[in-house]
Design a protein around this motif. Structure first.
Motif, mmCIF file in Angstrom:
data_model
loop_
_atom_site.group_PDB
_atom_site.id
_atom_site.type_symbol
_atom_site.label_atom_id
_atom_site.label_comp_id
_atom_site.label_asym_id
_atom_site.label_seq_id
_atom_site.Cartn_x
_atom_site.Cartn_y
_atom_site.Cartn_z
ATOM 1 N N TRP A 51 0.854 -1.419 -0.333
ATOM 2 C CA TRP A 51 0.059 -0.332 0.072
ATOM 3 C C TRP A 51 0.830 0.886 -0.313
ATOM 4 C CZ3 TRP A 51 -4.601 0.784 -1.654
ATOM 5 C CH2 TRP A 51 -5.426 -0.191 -1.563
ATOM 6 N N SER A 55 0.446 3.898 -2.851
ATOM 7 C CA SER A 55 -0.236 5.520 -2.863
ATOM 8 C C SER A 55 0.863 5.964 -2.891
ATOM 9 C CB SER A 55 0.307 5.596 -0.939
ATOM 10 O OG SER A 55 -1.443 4.404 -0.648
ATOM 11 N N ASN A 60 -4.155 4.758 -4.143
ATOM 12 C CA ASN A 60 -4.456 4.574 -2.612
ATOM 13 C C ASN A 60 -5.525 4.215 -2.986
ATOM 14 O OD1 ASN A 60 -6.445 7.070 -2.477
ATOM 15 N ND2 ASN A 60 -4.590 9.125 -2.080
ATOM 16 N N VAL A 61 -6.666 4.111 -1.706
ATOM 17 C CA VAL A 61 -7.517 3.526 -1.548
ATOM 18 C C VAL A 61 -9.030 3.988 -2.340
ATOM 19 C CG1 VAL A 61 -9.548 2.264 -0.105
ATOM 20 C CG2 VAL A 61 -6.540 1.694 0.769
#
Length: 155
Positions: A51, A55, A60-61
């Motif tokens: 992650w 990112s 990113n999420v």
């Protein structure tokens, strides 16, 4: 791609690849009854490093959810080499290896701060279309479209 032996902070580039390293320090609550890092924690270190790299590339999420996609792990292997213990510094690599299909491989060496290879996590991953619940046919195209810095993902 293989991890370079250099252990530098952040992102470094070479002619062939972009390498990303995430540093963590082993915390007391990550130690098992044998005095070394519990097996599940290695997987958490690998997940954290993936992650961090995504990112850094702008994936990113929030970006992925808005696009209706999310990476999924399809297979993961953890190979131990040397113990990690309380307060050890751990440098986690994250090298994406892309093919032409729906999946890619991720190789993640976990090195102690002294350069000794402690473990390796290797995975097969895909990009899930959240509405269809199926793998995206052309995941590299989708990731390139969404990323701010696709080169950080080897795209």
């Amino acid at each position: 791609m293989t991890a370079s032996p250099a252990l530098d902070d952040g992102i470094a580039s070479s002619p062939d690849e972009v390498d990303h390293r995430t540093r963590v320090t082993v915390r007391g609550y990550e130690i098992d009854a044998l005095g070394h890092v519990a097996h599940t924690v290695y997987m958490q270190y690998a997940e954290h490093a993936r992650w961090e790299r995504m990112s850094a590339a702008g994936l990113n999420v929030g970006v992925l959810l808005r696009a209706g996609v999310m990476p999924v792990m399809l297979e993961t292997t953890l190979r131990y080499h040397k113990e990690l213990r309380f307060n050890d510094e751990v440098i986690v690599g994250c090298d994406f290896q892309w093919g032409t299909g729906k999946t890619g491989r991720i190789h993640q060496p976990l090195q102690r701060g002294d350069g000794v290879l402690a473990a390796e996590v290797t995975s097969v991953a895909g990009l899930l279309d959240l509405a269809r619940r199926k793998l995206v046919e052309q995941p590299l195209d989708k990731l390139r479209e969404l990323a701010d810095a696709p080169e950080l993902m080897g795209l």
